[in-house]
Design an enzyme around this catalytic site. Structure first.
Site, PDB file in Angstrom:
ATOM      1  N   ASP A  19      87.164  73.070  21.605  1.00  0.00           N
ATOM      2  CA  ASP A  19      88.322  73.693  20.800  1.00  0.00           C
ATOM      3  C   ASP A  19      87.879  74.587  19.558  1.00  0.00           C
ATOM      4  O   ASP A  19      88.573  75.327  19.457  1.00  0.00           O
ATOM      5  CB  ASP A  19      89.385  72.591  20.721  1.00  0.00           C
ATOM      6  N   SER A  60      95.464  78.705  23.551  1.00  0.00           N
ATOM      7  CA  SER A  60      95.792  77.478  23.990  1.00  0.00           C
ATOM      8  C   SER A  60      96.248  77.299  25.433  1.00  0.00           C
ATOM      9  O   SER A  60      96.820  78.063  25.917  1.00  0.00           O
ATOM     10  CB  SER A  60      96.872  76.946  23.180  1.00  0.00           C
ATOM     11  N   ARG A 101     102.960  72.278  20.063  1.00  0.00           N
ATOM     12  CA  ARG A 101     103.288  72.979  18.629  1.00  0.00           C
ATOM     13  C   ARG A 101     104.524  73.750  18.209  1.00  0.00           C
ATOM     14  O   ARG A 101     104.957  74.390  19.339  1.00  0.00           O
ATOM     15  CB  ARG A 101     101.972  73.593  18.330  1.00  0.00           C
ATOM     16  N   GLY A 106      84.309  75.642  38.329  1.00  0.00           N
ATOM     17  CA  GLY A 106      82.863  75.705  38.434  1.00  0.00           C
ATOM     18  C   GLY A 106      82.133  77.016  38.787  1.00  0.00           C
ATOM     19  O   GLY A 106      80.958  77.417  38.274  1.00  0.00           O
ATOM     20  N   CYS A 129      94.339  78.107  28.129  1.00  0.00           N
ATOM     21  CA  CYS A 129      93.604  79.072  28.946  1.00  0.00           C
ATOM     22  C   CYS A 129      92.244  78.730  29.273  1.00  0.00           C
ATOM     23  O   CYS A 129      91.492  79.801  29.757  1.00  0.00           O
ATOM     24  CB  CYS A 129      93.691  80.349  28.044  1.00  0.00           C
ATOM     25  N   ARG A 153      98.691  65.586  27.422  1.00  0.00           N
ATOM     26  CA  ARG A 153      97.271  65.631  26.927  1.00  0.00           C
ATOM     27  C   ARG A 153      96.762  64.260  27.051  1.00  0.00           C
ATOM     28  O   ARG A 153      97.395  63.093  27.289  1.00  0.00           O
ATOM     29  CB  ARG A 153      97.248  66.256  25.601  1.00  0.00           C
ATOM     30  N   HIS A 176      88.800  79.153  16.968  1.00  0.00           N
ATOM     31  CA  HIS A 176      89.351  78.568  18.007  1.00  0.00           C
ATOM     32  C   HIS A 176      88.462  78.809  19.351  1.00  0.00           C
ATOM     33  O   HIS A 176      88.890  79.364  20.348  1.00  0.00           O
ATOM     34  CB  HIS A 176      90.900  79.128  18.181  1.00  0.00           C
ATOM     35  N   TYR A 223     103.457  65.183  17.145  1.00  0.00           N
ATOM     36  CA  TYR A 223     102.776  65.806  18.093  1.00  0.00           C
ATOM     37  C   TYR A 223     101.334  66.500  17.868  1.00  0.00           C
ATOM     38  O   TYR A 223     101.543  66.990  16.815  1.00  0.00           O
ATOM     39  CB  TYR A 223     103.603  66.872  18.839  1.00  0.00           C
ATOM     40  N   LYS A 243      94.122  71.605  13.928  1.00  0.00           N
ATOM     41  CA  LYS A 243      94.525  73.061  13.566  1.00  0.00           C
ATOM     42  C   LYS A 243      94.733  73.220  12.302  1.00  0.00           C
ATOM     43  O   LYS A 243      94.213  74.364  11.744  1.00  0.00           O
ATOM     44  CB  LYS A 243      95.819  73.190  14.553  1.00  0.00           C
TER      45      LYS A 243
END
Ligand code: GTP
Ligand code: SPV
Ligand code: MN
Length: 590
Positions: free
Chosen positions: A281, A254, A74, A500, A256, A375, A232, A203, A212
């Site tokens: 997301d 993003s 982005r 986990g 994270c 991605r 988000h 993209y 978004k």
């Protein structure tokens, strides 16, 4: 009813005609979302080289796409919120007057689709039949975008059927890849008329306009005006040993950890603790008749970060992307297998002869094989942990909000806000190290309130006001927590095993929601006591846990000062409650 419907369809047809007159495509294709249509699109892209088939046995019906190397993330500086008054976009958004933006960028759209196909793509965000669901229509000249939309949204007929039933309402989004010149790249949002224009990028979040652009930037504006929330946030269900499921929504910036937390595989499954995935997301949330907050995931698939994803860190993501998926900017081994950093636990280098994301043979010493923001696009229905309630029209009831970020220092592993108002302040005060999901320097700490800095479609001060107002209307506002899986030691190693093992943090939250759980009060909120977390089966010393949970007053005084500078920009849009909470933090820090 049918009168409205006709008007709506006519409005769609008119917008498509106007767009075609402007962009001058060679032909127009209305997409129905069928399997055959997808197969034909893919076949076309295999011919042009836009897609490369990956190993059919290992990854059936899956493809690799290499984007232009200048178009891999982005681009926030060219992402604009075009409101009549600059004040409504606020100090954290790039802004332009709608009229001037349309004039300027309209020229770039003029003839942009010459010689190309214009696809008209109706899509639905939200489960079919849900009061949350919204219809979008994207016009695009990218077949790759259409293919991705087919995975990440409910595309085609179901959207047209909804449009006919809802009186013809839809959010238009005009997209052209243009000539991919970064100087002619613009992602424009017109929240007042609920319109999107994007040119010059193919993209992800710049081009898949349902994600978004519609579901966060425009939807956050809509939610503000209509009394709901677009965030988000991942949505997960934590199942406890009694079989009851507690739903939580988490906002991390993003790259994270939202996808990873949403798909967490619990090491304590044999004790009855497991996680169900609702979304990874975005969450749209409304107040239910019971006064609780109910959330749906508007998306139909995942657009997830590839690097670091493997059978140990995120087996559910690996299963999700095992078929019918699109990989963007990853490497390709000689066996035609997708490859990225961390795909094989413990393996640092790819098999000899691997082609990197740029299409060149990778050699030892070369930087990376996959782009750090490479991605996968994968259908949500293929996720083994997908919740049986993920498409419930009314959504799932949210008991907790989890804020989080990537902080080497400052933020402890886990803490709980004192109450809703303090929780809103905790979200407003968030910061995180910048990741590769946006173009620019990686690693710098920046303020990222509620992980919405790049996605809030209006003045962030008013956005906090909206959060506070929502809290007033909720009979049971979610408990608010903050996590940081990324605290490091002096040598730069993560202190917490993460992935986990994060279920331990969820279990403590679950206890706190029930009014139980051992906690100590600190200046920033409640942290678990040294034995408040269930650490059975994790090899972690008491000393390390202490370091993970420490709230360092010096660090926090610096943090407090930075928050003050940030809040200062909002002037009279800053809610008094946020200033008061900021003052209260100062008093507690001493
Ligand atoms: P967006 O799709 O950009 O919104 O990102 P996201 O928030 O969904 O992040 P994601 O789950 O894809 O994680 C991003 C990166 O962080 C990946 O490389 C993960 O492997 C890594 N990561 C996720 N969770 C953890 C964790 O608990 N510990 C550590 N050390 N790394 C993690
Ligand atoms: C993010 O950056 O938060 C993403 C990826 O989820 S994108 O769709 O490109 O915005
Ligand atoms: Mn995201």
């Amino acid at each position: 009813m049918s009168g409205t419907t006709t008007r709506g369809t006519a409005a769609l047809e008119k917008w498509v005609e106007d767009s075609a007159r402007l962009t001058k495509p060679e032909r127009i294709v209305w997409c129905d979302g069928s399997e055959q249509e997808y197969a034909d699109l893919v076949a076309g892209m295999l011919r042009t080289g836009e897609l490369i088939q990956v190993n059919e046995r290992a990854y059936p019906n899956s493809y690799l796409h290499r984007s232009n190397p200048n178009d891999v993330a982005r681009t926030e500086e060219v992402t604009l919120i075009c409101t009549e008054r600059q004040e409504d976009a606020g100090p954290t958004n790039y802004w332009e007057d709608p009229k001037s933006a349309k004039e300027r960028v309209g020229k770039l759209f003029d003839g942009a689709m010459r010689g190309r196909t214009m696809y008209v793509v109706p899509y639905l965000m939200g489960p079919a039949g849900s009061p949350h669901a919204k219809v979008g229509v994207e016009i695009t000249d990218s077949a790759y975008v259409v293919a991705n939309l087919r995975i990440t949204t409910r595309m085609g007929k179901v959207a047209m059927d909804t449009l006919e039933k809802n009186g013809g309402q839809f959010v238009p989004g005009l997209h052209s890849t243009g000539d991919l010149d970064p100087k002619k790249r613009w992602i424009l949002h017109f929240p007042e008329e609920q319109l999107i224009w994007s040119i010059g990028s193919g993209y992800g979040g710049n081009a898949l306009l349902g994600k978004k652009c519609l579901s966060l930037r425009l939807a956050s504006w809509m939610g503000w005006k209509e009394g709901w929330m677009a965030e988000h946030m991942l949505i997960l269900g934590l199942e406890d040993p009694s079989g009851a499921v507690t739903y939580m929504a988490g906002a991390f910036p993003s790259a994270c950890g939202k996808t990873n937390l949403a798909m967490l595989v619990s090491p304590l499954a044999d004790r009855g603790w497991r996680v169900w995935t609702v979304g990874d997301d975005i969450a749209w949330m409304r107040i239910g008749e019971d006064g609780r907050l109910w959330a749906v995931n508007p998306e139909n698939g995942f657009f997830g970060v590839a690097p670091g994803t493997n059978v140990e860190t995120n087996p559910n993501a690996m299963a999700s992307l095992s078929a019918n998926s699109i990989f963007t900017n990853v490497g390709l081994t000689p066996d035609k297998l997708p490859w990225w950093e961390g795909i094989d636990p413990g393996v640092k280098t790819p098999p000899p002869g691997t082609i990197n994301w740029l299409g060149h043979e990778w050699k030892p010493g070369d930087e990376v094989v996959a782009h750090p923001n490479s991605r996968f696009t994968a259908p949500a229905s293929q996720c083994p942990s997908i919740s049986p309630h993920w498409e419930d029209p009314q959504g799932v009831p949210i008991s907790a909000f989890i804020f989080g970020g990537r902080r080497a220092r400052v933020a402890p592993l886990l803490y709980q806000a004192f109450n809703w108002r303090h929780g809103v302040f905790v979200g407003a005060g968030m910061a995180s190290e910048k990741t590769a999901a946006a173009a620019g320097k990686v690693g710098e700490t920046r303020r990222d309130p509620m992980a919405m800095l790049p996605f809030c479609g209006y003045n962030m001060g008013d956005y906090w006001g909206h959060w506070l107002a929502m809290g007033e209307k909720l009979t049971q506002p979610p408990e608010v927590f903050h996590v940081n899986w990324f605290r490091k030691d002096e040598d730069g190693n993560f202190l917490w095993p993460g992935f986990g093992e994060n279920v331990r943090a969820l279990m403590w939250m679950h206890e706190r929601i029930q009014g139980k759980g051992d906690a100590r009060e600190t200046a920033i909120g409640y942290t678990p006591t040294p034995d408040g977390l269930d650490l059975e089966g994790v090899d972690i010393s008491a000393h390390r846990m202490e370091r993970l949970l420490t709230v360092d007053a010096d660090d926090w005084r610096d943090e407090w000062a930075e928050q003050g500078v940030f809040f200062g920009q909002f002037k009279d849009h800053l809610p008094a409650a946020i200033s008061e909470e900021h003052d209260a933090l100062k008093r507690r820090l001493g």
